[in-house]
Write an enzyme that holds these catalytic residues in place. Structure first.
Site, PDB file in Angstrom:
ATOM      1  N   HIS A  76      -2.166  -2.088  -9.801  1.00 55.70           N
ATOM      2  CA  HIS A  76      -3.196  -1.568  -8.900  1.00 55.70           C
ATOM      3  C   HIS A  76      -4.410  -2.465  -8.969  1.00 55.70           C
ATOM      4  CE1 HIS A  76      -5.915   1.220  -6.902  1.00 55.70           C
ATOM      5  NE2 HIS A  76      -4.822   1.771  -6.418  1.00 55.70           N
ATOM      6  N   HIS A 103       0.878  -1.183   0.000  1.00 54.52           N
ATOM      7  CA  HIS A 103       0.000   0.000   0.000  1.00 54.52           C
ATOM      8  C   HIS A 103       0.920   1.240   0.000  1.00 54.52           C
ATOM      9  CE1 HIS A 103      -3.510   2.356   0.598  1.00 54.52           C
ATOM     10  NE2 HIS A 103      -3.856   2.002   1.826  1.00 54.52           N
ATOM     11  N   ASP A 113       2.626   5.774  -6.475  1.00 53.76           N
ATOM     12  CA  ASP A 113       3.865   5.679  -5.701  1.00 53.76           C
ATOM     13  C   ASP A 113       5.113   5.706  -6.573  1.00 53.76           C
ATOM     14  OD1 ASP A 113       2.719   5.574  -3.189  1.00 53.76           O
ATOM     15  OD2 ASP A 113       2.309   3.437  -3.345  1.00 53.76           O
TER      16      ASP A 113
END
Ligand code: CMC
Length: 376
Positions: A262, A223, A313
């Site tokens: 994702h 995450h 990210d």
């Protein structure tokens, strides 16, 4: 055992709640807060406005914004006992562990935590949003043996965070880049940390417990913890020429490339697109940036057909690194933004609460005999 339930590992595709806060169109790579595309928020708004809009579930009016800004600024400082606690933490504590622990500790110093009404929970939400940057900046300076820099009420949320962290006022450009990074991370549907916070809140536990759980879930590398690992990977690769072998070796070993893939997006994450532009500007297309672009190119070539693209990210770390921020603060920065989404989802869910209580599929035997310990 005899009952049949539909089962989806990791709750993939299972709706867990209704919301008006954010919507991800994973096939087309689109993200909306309150129905407004993320690109518009990034271009026109501020993190403070996004946070209040999420809490109110509508665009705030001018006077509401004024009051919210004042409330945030006056709530930034931490209780002296909490500051002492931060100063006493072992310097090698991970900043996410420090943040998680301090959020939990703050409950002891907030009378509202004992109240159960939604107004008290709203007030706590504002305080938490205000205090997250202070916790992160104070801990970072404390662990480095540097003097703590108290919040500056003349600065906005993002600029004040950079000021408390570094002890000098950021340029307008740096402050705006940080502001946009916070906007992009503020909310994201039913992600793991939001779900965690909502599960805790659904038991009618308190806001501090729910948000402590949110921080704990965000910490993991699948995450929010991925951004920190992306930078570590780019450092290991070193230069664009090494990227091909490095990535193909990892993929051959079935290892995951951090910053890619994702659960919902099967297209390019729109937040990554915005952050990539800032990474390019801030690094002036450094070798580091070019290595990242090469990794992206290889990953899209190898995995794009499976719907694996850069996620938020992948480029955020390059942006924070270029702003002179330590790698282990990347996930705490994610938390500084996401606390807005966590609190907003909890408040929204509590308006029509039902405890989260799914089922597990029992795979064991039944009606077995108990065997005394001496006979096993
Ligand atoms: N690198 C290589 N292969 C991948 C990756 C990756 N980053 N992500 C998914 N895959 C492959 C995976 O191996 C699997 O292949 P196969 O079908 O051959 O077994 C397939 O894609 C589906 O993967 P999954 O694990 O079933 O997907 P998921 O929805 O359960 O996991 C994820 C989503 C984000 C945990 C995963 O993509 C991942 O581990 N990514 C790397 C960590 C990361 O960047 N996390 C940040 C997510 S975005 C921000 C946030 O939420 O905090």
């Amino acid at each position: 055992m005899t009952e049949k339930y539909p089962f989806s590992k990791g709750l993939a595709g299972v709706p867990a709640a209704e919301t008006v806060l954010s919507f991800i169109n994973g096939q087309e790579g689109k993200l909306y807060y309150l129905g407004i595309p993320i690109e518009e928020w990034a271009e026109h708004s501020t993190f403070e406005e996004v946070a209040l809009a999420l809490l109110l579930r509508r665009l705030p009016k001018k006077d509401e914004m004024k009051m919210f800004n004042a409330a945030l600024r006056s709530a930034r400082e931490l209780p002296p006992e909490v500051i002492d606690f931060i100063l006493d933490l072992p310097p090698d504590t991970h900043p996410m562990a420090a943040l998680r622990t301090v959020v939990s500790l703050l409950e002891a110093y907030d009378y509202d935590a004992k109240l159960e009404d939604l107004e008290a929970k709203f007030r706590i939400s504002v305080r938490l949003i205000a205090k997250f940057p202070t916790i992160v900046a104070y801990f970072d300076r404390a662990r480095k043996g540097l003097e703590l820099i108290p919040p500056d009420p003349t600065l906005g949320h993002a600029a004040n965070f950079l000021y408390m962290l570094k002890g000098e006022r950021p340029s307008d450009y740096e402050a705006r880049v940080m502001d946009i990074a916070l906007i992009l991370h503020a909310d994201h549907g039913m992600n793991a940390s939001t779900f965690t916070a909502m599960v805790i809140a659904s038991t009618l536990s308190d806001m501090y417990s729910a948000i402590t759980g949110g921080v704990a879930a965000l910490k993991g590398p699948l995450h929010g913890g991925a951004n920190e690992r992306v930078l570590k990977m780019l450092k290991e690769i070193g230069s664009p020429e090494n990227a091909e072998k490095y990535i193909l070796d990892k993929l051959a070993k079935k290892e995951r490339i951090m910053g890619f893939g994702h659960r919902v997006y099967k297209a390019y994450d729109p937040r990554a697109r915005i952050l990539k532009k800032f990474a390019e500007e801030l690094t002036k297309r450094s070798e580091f940036y070019q290595t990242a672009v090469k990794v992206e190119e290889i990953m899209i070539r190898e995995k794009g057909a499976k719907g694996i693209f850069p996620n938020v990210d992948f480029y955020s770390g390059l942006v924070y690194n270029a702003l002179g921020i330590d790698t282990d603060l990347f996930t705490p920065i994610f938390a500084i933004a996401r606390v807005a989404g966590w609190t907003a989802h909890v408040l929204e869910y509590l308006e029509d609460n039902r405890i989260f209580r799914p089922r597990a599929i029992y795979k064991g035997e039944i009606d077995k005999k108990y065997i005394p310990i001496d006979e096993r």
